[in-house]
Design an enzyme around this catalytic site. Structure first.
Site, PDB file in Angstrom:
ATOM      1  N   SER A   1       0.810  -1.222   0.000  1.00  0.00           N
ATOM      2  CA  SER A   1       0.000   0.000   0.000  1.00  0.00           C
ATOM      3  C   SER A   1       0.844   1.273   0.000  1.00  0.00           C
ATOM      4  O   SER A   1       0.289   2.378  -0.018  1.00  0.00           O
ATOM      5  CB  SER A   1      -0.921   0.008   1.225  1.00  0.00           C
ATOM      6  OG  SER A   1      -0.160  -0.011   2.420  1.00  0.00           O
ATOM      7  N   TYR A   2       2.168   1.151   0.034  1.00  0.00           N
ATOM      8  CA  TYR A   2       3.024   2.342   0.054  1.00  0.00           C
ATOM      9  C   TYR A   2       3.067   2.980  -1.328  1.00  0.00           C
ATOM     10  O   TYR A   2       3.469   2.337  -2.308  1.00  0.00           O
ATOM     11  CB  TYR A   2       4.445   1.984   0.511  1.00  0.00           C
ATOM     12  CG  TYR A   2       4.581   1.724   1.991  1.00  0.00           C
ATOM     13  CD1 TYR A   2       3.510   1.859   2.865  1.00  0.00           C
ATOM     14  CD2 TYR A   2       5.805   1.336   2.534  1.00  0.00           C
ATOM     15  CE1 TYR A   2       3.655   1.617   4.224  1.00  0.00           C
ATOM     16  CE2 TYR A   2       5.956   1.091   3.901  1.00  0.00           C
ATOM     17  CZ  TYR A   2       4.870   1.229   4.734  1.00  0.00           C
ATOM     18  OH  TYR A   2       5.018   0.984   6.075  1.00  0.00           O
ATOM     19  N   GLY A   3       2.703   4.246  -1.391  1.00  0.00           N
ATOM     20  CA  GLY A   3       2.586   4.968  -2.641  1.00  0.00           C
ATOM     21  C   GLY A   3       1.177   5.522  -2.740  1.00  0.00           C
ATOM     22  O   GLY A   3       0.204   4.809  -2.485  1.00  0.00           O
TER      23      GLY A   3
END
Length: 382
Positions: A110-112
Site C-alpha cells: 500500500s506504500y505509494g
C-alpha cells in the site's frame, strides 16, 4: 537481545611518536613524507564496517542487520513529498545502505499514493536489480513487505494473490517476511481468520520465508501466534510503533510478550516521524499533515528532547542517532525511513556503539516526564 560486542564506526590509528598519519583537513607536516604515499592513500580509503558480522540479529530463520531501513516515503506524495525525479537519489541512498552492511528493508503493497500505489515495492525491486556493487550484497538482502487488509481481500486465496502481486512488482522469487499490515479484529473478525490462513498458505507455497504482523496489540498478537503455531508456521516478527515517544503501557507489554514468545519486535517510526531529530520546533514545523501533528506534540517534549540533546552532545552523536540506538538497546530492530544519502549516513551513525544503562534511564525518565506522547496508530488492536 544483547549486542555484546561493539565496534566504533571510525577507528583512530596510533603510531610511534616519530611519525603519524595526517587526518583529512589537518595542516601538512614534514612528517608526512616519512610514510610512503601509497600507504597513506590506502589508509585514507580504508573503510571499517559499521558493525561486525557477529552483531547481526535473527528474525526467525533470517539473519539481518541490527537496523533496517523503511521505505514508506518512496512513492508517498501526500506525507513525504515524493516526486519521481527523486528516484536516482533514492537509488544512491539504497546503494549506500547496502555497501554499509544494511540488508533489511521494509516496505508494503500500500506504500505509494494514488496512481503510485505500490511504488515503494517497485522501486525497491528496481534498486536491487540495478545495484552495481558486490553480488554478495544483493544475495544477502532481506525484504519484509506488508499486505494490506483491504475489505475486498476476504479469502486466503486473495491474500496469497496479494503476495504474488508484490513478488511481481519487485520482480523477485521469494519475500523474506510476509506481514499482515493490520488486524481486522475490531471491525471484521471473520475476515481476520481468512487473512491468517492466507499467511499460512503463502508460507507453505514458499512465497515467503517467514511471516509476521504489524500493528497488533498484545491480545491479538498472542492469538495469532498460537493459531499459526498450531498450523506449523512460526510467527517471527511483530512490527509496531516503538520509540522514546511510543513507550506506553501497551507498547511495553507487546515488547515483553515478544520476548517471551521468541518474536522479534520491529520498531517503525523510531524517530517519531522526525520529532526526535531536533530539526523541528514549535516555530519551525514541517509542511503538510505532519506539521499539524507536530504543532500538538512538540511543545510538550522539552524534557525528552533536552535529554536527547545532552547525551548526543556528550557522545558526539546526533539526536537521531541516540534515539535509534535506544531502540537497538531495547532489543528491537528499528527501521527509520530514508529519502536521501544524508539521512542514510546519519542513521548509520546509530550503529557501532551502545548507550550506557545510565543514559538509557535518563532518556526514559525524560520521556516519562514529557506530557506529550505520540498518537498511536488507529489500526493497532488491543
Amino acid at each position: 537481545m544483547a549486542l555484546s560486542v561493539w565496534m566504533p564506526a571510525s577507528i583512530s590509528i596510533s603510531a610511534p611518536p616519530t611519525w603519524y598519519v595526517k587526518c583529512s583537513g589537518a595542516k601538512a607536516s614534514t612528517a608526512d613524507s616519512i610514510i610512503p604515499s601509497s600507504l597513506l592513500n590506502s589508509l585514507k580509503t580504508l573503510k571499517f564496517p559499521r558493525f561486525w558480522p557477529w552483531q547481526k540479529v535473527k528474525i526467525g530463520p533470517l539473519t539481518v542487520s541490527p537496523m533496517g531501513f523503511g521505505t514508506w516515503a518512496w512513492g508517498n506524495q501526500l506525507l513525504w513529498g515524493y516526486q519521481e525525479s527523486m528516484d536516482s537519489q533514492l537509488q544512491d541512498t539504497f546503494n549506500l545502505a547496502l555497501e554499509n552492511g544494511i540488508n533489511f528493508f521494509d516496505t508494503a503493497d500500500s506504500y505509494g499514493t494514488g496512481k503510485l500505489n505500490g511504488q515503494s515495492e517497485r522501486l525497491l525491486g528496481k534498486f536491487i536489480r540495478e545495484f552495481q556493487g558486490r553480488k554478495a550484497f544483493q544475495d544477502d538482502i532481506v525484504i519484509a513487505t506488508k499486505f494490506a487488509a483491504y475489505p475486498w481481500r476476504l479469502t486466503p486465496g486473495q491474500f496469497v494473490n496479494a503476495c504474488k502481486s508484490s513478488l511481481h512488482r519487485m520482480q523477485i522469487e521469494q519475500i523474506g517476511i510476509g506481514q499482515l499490515h493490520w488486524s481486522t479484529a475490531n471491525y471484521a473478525p471473520l475476515q481476520e481468520r481468512a487473512l491468517w490462513d492466507g499467511l499460512v498458505a503463502m508460507h507453505e507455497k514458499g512465497l515467503v520465508r517467514a511471516v509476521g504482523v504489524s500493528n497488533y496489540g498484545p491480545k491479538q498478537l498472542l492469538k495469532i501466534h498460537d493459531y499459526l503455531k498450531a498450523r506449523g508456521v512460526p510467527l517471527c516478527s511483530a512490527q509496531v510503533q516503538f520509540s522514546l515517544l511510543s513507550m506506553g503501557r501497551d507498547q511495553m507489554e507487546i515488547k515483553k510478550l515478544c520476548d517471551s514468545l521468541g518474536i522479534r519486535l520491529i520498531s517503525y517510526s523510531p524517530l517519531g516521524l522526525g520529532m526526535l531529530t531536533g530539526k523541528y520546533s514549535p516555530s519551525n514545523l514541517p509542511q503538510g499533515p505532519r506539521g499539524l501533528l507536530f504543532r500538538q506534540i512538540l511543545p510538550g517534549l522539552e524534557p525528552l528532547l533536552g535529554s536527547l540533546k545532552e547525551i548526543a552532545k556528550k557522545r558526539r552523536k546526533t539526536m537521531s542517532q541516540v534515539a535509534i540506538n535506544w531502540c537497538i538497546c531495547k532489543g528491537t530492530i528499528p527501521i527509520p525511513g530514508v529519502k536521501s544519502v544524508k539521512q542514510a549516513e546519519e542513521n548509520l551513525g546509530a550503529l557501532g556503539w551502545q548507550l550506557s544503562a545510565d543514559e538509557l534511564s535518563q532518556l526514559e525518565y525524560g520521556a516519562l516526564e514529557s506530557p506529550s506522547k505520540m498518537i498511536q496508530n488507529i489500526f493497532q488492536t488491543s
